[in-house]
Structure formats: structure tokens, C-alpha cells
Design a protein around this motif. Structure first.
Motif, PDB file in Angstrom:
ATOM      1  N   ASN A 139       0.895  -1.123   0.156  1.00  0.00           N
ATOM      2  CA  ASN A 139       0.056   0.014   0.072  1.00  0.00           C
ATOM      3  C   ASN A 139       0.877   1.276  -0.039  1.00  0.00           C
ATOM      4  O   ASN A 139       1.441   1.817   0.921  1.00  0.00           O
ATOM      5  CB  ASN A 139      -1.066  -0.176   1.192  1.00  0.00           C
ATOM      6  CG  ASN A 139      -1.884   1.316   1.439  1.00  0.00           C
ATOM      7  OD1 ASN A 139      -1.382   2.171   0.673  1.00  0.00           O
ATOM      8  ND2 ASN A 139      -2.937   0.999   1.899  1.00  0.00           N
ATOM      9  N   ALA A 140       1.004   1.870  -1.164  1.00  0.00           N
ATOM     10  CA  ALA A 140       1.934   3.058  -1.185  1.00  0.00           C
ATOM     11  C   ALA A 140       1.344   4.291  -0.531  1.00  0.00           C
ATOM     12  O   ALA A 140       2.521   5.078  -0.028  1.00  0.00           O
ATOM     13  CB  ALA A 140       2.053   3.453  -2.777  1.00  0.00           C
ATOM     14  N   GLN A 141       0.112   4.301  -0.151  1.00  0.00           N
ATOM     15  CA  GLN A 141      -0.181   5.370   0.615  1.00  0.00           C
ATOM     16  C   GLN A 141       0.200   5.499   2.260  1.00  0.00           C
ATOM     17  O   GLN A 141       0.415   6.250   2.881  1.00  0.00           O
ATOM     18  CB  GLN A 141      -1.740   5.498   0.763  1.00  0.00           C
ATOM     19  CG  GLN A 141      -2.544   5.794  -0.734  1.00  0.00           C
ATOM     20  CD  GLN A 141      -2.003   7.110  -1.322  1.00  0.00           C
ATOM     21  OE1 GLN A 141      -1.937   8.023  -0.258  1.00  0.00           O
ATOM     22  NE2 GLN A 141      -1.661   7.225  -2.264  1.00  0.00           N
ATOM     23  N   THR A 142       0.210   4.295   2.661  1.00  0.00           N
ATOM     24  CA  THR A 142       0.473   4.002   3.999  1.00  0.00           C
ATOM     25  C   THR A 142       2.308   3.398   4.318  1.00  0.00           C
ATOM     26  O   THR A 142       2.747   3.403   5.154  1.00  0.00           O
ATOM     27  CB  THR A 142      -0.311   3.076   4.795  1.00  0.00           C
ATOM     28  OG1 THR A 142      -0.056   1.553   4.036  1.00  0.00           O
ATOM     29  CG2 THR A 142      -1.562   3.466   4.681  1.00  0.00           C
ATOM     30  N   GLY A 143       2.516   2.817   3.172  1.00  0.00           N
ATOM     31  CA  GLY A 143       3.899   2.151   3.222  1.00  0.00           C
ATOM     32  C   GLY A 143       3.922   0.873   3.819  1.00  0.00           C
ATOM     33  O   GLY A 143       4.887   0.126   4.126  1.00  0.00           O
ATOM     34  N   ALA A 144       2.577   0.229   4.072  1.00  0.00           N
ATOM     35  CA  ALA A 144       2.561  -1.144   4.404  1.00  0.00           C
ATOM     36  C   ALA A 144       2.651  -2.298   3.422  1.00  0.00           C
ATOM     37  O   ALA A 144       2.258  -2.189   2.223  1.00  0.00           O
ATOM     38  CB  ALA A 144       1.223  -1.310   5.208  1.00  0.00           C
ATOM     39  N   ILE A 145       3.448  -3.097   3.769  1.00  0.00           N
ATOM     40  CA  ILE A 145       3.769  -4.169   2.893  1.00  0.00           C
ATOM     41  C   ILE A 145       3.507  -5.712   3.729  1.00  0.00           C
ATOM     42  O   ILE A 145       3.870  -5.562   4.990  1.00  0.00           O
ATOM     43  CB  ILE A 145       5.435  -4.313   2.341  1.00  0.00           C
ATOM     44  CG1 ILE A 145       5.459  -5.232   1.180  1.00  0.00           C
ATOM     45  CG2 ILE A 145       6.444  -4.248   3.462  1.00  0.00           C
ATOM     46  CD1 ILE A 145       6.799  -4.842   0.571  1.00  0.00           C
ATOM     47  N   ASN A 146       2.926  -6.623   3.015  1.00  0.00           N
ATOM     48  CA  ASN A 146       2.847  -7.846   3.518  1.00  0.00           C
ATOM     49  C   ASN A 146       3.876  -8.857   2.632  1.00  0.00           C
ATOM     50  O   ASN A 146       3.614  -8.793   1.574  1.00  0.00           O
ATOM     51  CB  ASN A 146       1.519  -8.374   3.622  1.00  0.00           C
ATOM     52  CG  ASN A 146       1.338  -9.800   4.157  1.00  0.00           C
ATOM     53  OD1 ASN A 146       1.208 -10.650   3.220  1.00  0.00           O
ATOM     54  ND2 ASN A 146       1.135  -9.774   5.140  1.00  0.00           N
ATOM     55  N   LEU A 147       4.663  -9.632   3.261  1.00  0.00           N
ATOM     56  CA  LEU A 147       5.301 -10.719   2.555  1.00  0.00           C
ATOM     57  C   LEU A 147       5.178 -11.950   2.954  1.00  0.00           C
ATOM     58  O   LEU A 147       4.722 -12.257   4.211  1.00  0.00           O
ATOM     59  CB  LEU A 147       7.012 -10.398   3.002  1.00  0.00           C
ATOM     60  CG  LEU A 147       7.635  -8.967   2.787  1.00  0.00           C
ATOM     61  CD1 LEU A 147       9.002  -9.097   3.194  1.00  0.00           C
ATOM     62  CD2 LEU A 147       7.478  -8.791   1.360  1.00  0.00           C
ATOM     63  N   LYS A 148       4.547 -12.655   2.232  1.00  0.00           N
ATOM     64  CA  LYS A 148       4.127 -14.034   2.210  1.00  0.00           C
ATOM     65  C   LYS A 148       4.790 -14.985   1.599  1.00  0.00           C
ATOM     66  O   LYS A 148       4.950 -15.175   0.540  1.00  0.00           O
ATOM     67  CB  LYS A 148       2.640 -14.201   2.118  1.00  0.00           C
ATOM     68  CG  LYS A 148       1.977 -15.437   2.530  1.00  0.00           C
ATOM     69  CD  LYS A 148       0.170 -15.304   1.968  1.00  0.00           C
ATOM     70  CE  LYS A 148      -0.341 -15.314   3.162  1.00  0.00           C
ATOM     71  NZ  LYS A 148      -1.926 -15.470   2.947  1.00  0.00           N
ATOM     72  N   THR A 149       5.330 -15.937   2.466  1.00  0.00           N
ATOM     73  CA  THR A 149       6.077 -17.155   2.349  1.00  0.00           C
ATOM     74  C   THR A 149       5.228 -18.402   2.433  1.00  0.00           C
ATOM     75  O   THR A 149       4.067 -18.270   3.076  1.00  0.00           O
ATOM     76  CB  THR A 149       7.354 -17.068   2.728  1.00  0.00           C
ATOM     77  OG1 THR A 149       7.217 -17.744   4.022  1.00  0.00           O
ATOM     78  CG2 THR A 149       8.020 -15.927   2.673  1.00  0.00           C
ATOM     79  N   LEU A 150       5.759 -19.420   1.957  1.00  0.00           N
ATOM     80  CA  LEU A 150       5.117 -20.936   2.273  1.00  0.00           C
ATOM     81  C   LEU A 150       4.966 -20.980   3.849  1.00  0.00           C
ATOM     82  O   LEU A 150       3.922 -21.669   4.206  1.00  0.00           O
ATOM     83  CB  LEU A 150       5.899 -21.904   1.569  1.00  0.00           C
ATOM     84  CG  LEU A 150       5.056 -23.325   1.726  1.00  0.00           C
ATOM     85  CD1 LEU A 150       3.943 -23.403   0.901  1.00  0.00           C
ATOM     86  CD2 LEU A 150       6.303 -24.312   1.308  1.00  0.00           C
ATOM     87  N   LEU A 151       5.830 -20.694   4.592  1.00  0.00           N
ATOM     88  CA  LEU A 151       5.794 -20.923   6.226  1.00  0.00           C
ATOM     89  C   LEU A 151       5.467 -19.626   6.907  1.00  0.00           C
ATOM     90  O   LEU A 151       4.982 -19.883   8.036  1.00  0.00           O
ATOM     91  CB  LEU A 151       7.177 -21.142   6.569  1.00  0.00           C
ATOM     92  CG  LEU A 151       7.748 -22.575   6.019  1.00  0.00           C
ATOM     93  CD1 LEU A 151       9.192 -22.875   6.424  1.00  0.00           C
ATOM     94  CD2 LEU A 151       6.967 -23.721   6.243  1.00  0.00           C
ATOM     95  N   LEU A 152       5.611 -18.398   6.537  1.00  0.00           N
ATOM     96  CA  LEU A 152       5.268 -17.249   7.260  1.00  0.00           C
ATOM     97  C   LEU A 152       4.658 -16.049   6.365  1.00  0.00           C
ATOM     98  O   LEU A 152       4.866 -16.060   5.365  1.00  0.00           O
ATOM     99  CB  LEU A 152       6.450 -16.950   8.097  1.00  0.00           C
ATOM    100  CG  LEU A 152       7.706 -16.358   7.606  1.00  0.00           C
ATOM    101  CD1 LEU A 152       7.722 -15.016   7.833  1.00  0.00           C
ATOM    102  CD2 LEU A 152       8.675 -16.939   8.187  1.00  0.00           C
ATOM    103  N   SER A 153       4.104 -15.255   7.109  1.00  0.00           N
ATOM    104  CA  SER A 153       3.524 -13.856   6.607  1.00  0.00           C
ATOM    105  C   SER A 153       4.028 -12.870   7.443  1.00  0.00           C
ATOM    106  O   SER A 153       3.904 -12.746   8.849  1.00  0.00           O
ATOM    107  CB  SER A 153       1.906 -13.955   6.518  1.00  0.00           C
ATOM    108  OG  SER A 153       1.500 -12.753   6.015  1.00  0.00           O
TER     109      SER A 153
END
Length: 192
Positions: free
Chosen positions: A120-134
Motif C-alpha cells: 500500500n503506497a499510501q501507508t507504506g505497509a507491505i505484507n510478505l507471504k512465504t510458504l511458512l510465514l507471513s
């Protein structure tokens, strides 16, 4: 706003209070925060990013707290550096590649990671999701690239996993550092 910057720059002078702190970079990051230009567009996020140093920022919205937080963040970065090094995190083995198709790949201390991301470019929030964790994190623009930061307890769990895989025992020290600072985010400073 200008008065706060002048006061802060006066504190950064030769008083010795901030001995060992990279005040030039701190002042640049403070000005970026004050002017609101520290957001990363999604198009600018796409590409290859290489680790350059530990990253740290505070979450306060108050201008003076941000200014003080940026200076304190520089001090925390210097405390984290030897611990990151002992975990094997270096510019040669820690990198991230963000693609337009919302996938990412990279290495963390030489261990391969890959998955998908939302940003989300407005807030700078990023979520990285892999097979084992988010992991939920934040991306901000710095004077030399970007910061990829996570709430200290979240990144601590990733570091603990990395430490367990490598047999490294310095994780407790990183945990102690992050426990002492309420509202701190830690992670990585990245450059192209």
C-alpha cells in the motif's frame, strides 16, 4: 517545523551527545519525514534491493518525537550492526527482488526466500507471504534507498528462526535491544 529542524541540527553538532551517530543521514531522513517525501511508489519498489545496514525507525506521529526517534534509531542501528554481522547478514548474501506480478524473492543471510507481497503506497505497509510465514512490514524512502522495517517482535521471531538454523546465539541480545524501545520497527536498509 523549521524551528524543530534547527533545534535538532543544533543538538547534532559537536556536543558529543550523539557520539557515533550518523547525523548527516539522520537529518536527511528527518527532513524527508517532515516534508512527507519518504513514501515509496509501487513502481519504485519493483526491482533489486541489496542490504546495506540495519534499519530502524520509531512509530510516533509527533514531529519532535520523530526527530528524536530518528536520532535514537541511528544509535539502535549501530547496536544492531554487530549482531546482524554475527548472524551472517551482509550485502553479499541478503537481498530482495520485488516484481510487478506481486512476487518477491531474495536471500536472508544466504537462505533463499520467496513468495508474494501486497503493498500500500499510501501507508507504506507491505505484507510478505512465504510458504511458512507471513510478515507485515513498512517501506520508507531513505536518503540512499529504502528501509524495509517490521515491528521489533515480528522481526525478532524471524531472526530467532534464522539463528536456530545457523546455530547462532546472539538473538537474545537483539531481543533485549528491541524490548527496550516501545514502538520501534527494525529491519534492513536497502540500496539498488
Amino acid at each position: 517545523m523549521a524551528a524543530a529542524i534547527l533545534v535538532l541540527s543544533g543538538c547534532m553538532g559537536t556536543s558529543g551527545i550523539l557520539k557515533g551517530v550518523d547525523t548527516t543521514n539522520a537529518l536527511g531522513n528527518i527532513i524527508g519525514s517532515v516534508l512527507g517525501i519518504n513514501r515509496v511508489s509501487e513502481a519504485n519498489l519493483v526491482g533489486n534491493w541489496r542490504y546495506s545496514s540495519p534499519g530502524c525507525a520509531f512509530t510516533s506521529d509527533n514531529l519532535l518525537a520523530k526527530a528524536g526517534g530518528e536520532v535514537a534509531a541511528q544509535k539502535i542501528k549501530s547496536q544492531l550492526l554487530p549482531h546482524y554481522q554475527s548472524l551472517g547478514i551482509s550485502s553479499g548474501n541478503t537481498l530482495f527482488t520485488f516484481k510487478e506480478d506481486k512476487t518477491f524473492s531474495g536471500k536472508l543471510a544466504g537462505k533463499s526466500i520467496s513468495g508474494t507481497y501486497t503493498y500500500n503506497a499510501q501507508t507504506g505497509a507491505i505484507n510478505l507471504k512465504t510458504l511458512l510465514l507471513s510478515m507485515n512490514g513498512y517501506v520508507t524512502l531513505t536518503t540512499s534507498g529504502i528501509s524495509l522495517l517490521f515491528e521489533s517482535q515480528k522481526i525478532l521471531s524471524v531472526m530467532q528462526t534464522l539463528g536456530a538454523l545457523s546455530g547462532n546465539s546472539t538473538i537474545g541480545t537483539i531481543g533485549e535491544i528491541s524490548k527496550n524501545y516501545d514502538g520501534v520497527r527494525v529491519g534492513f536498509e536497502l540500496t539498488r
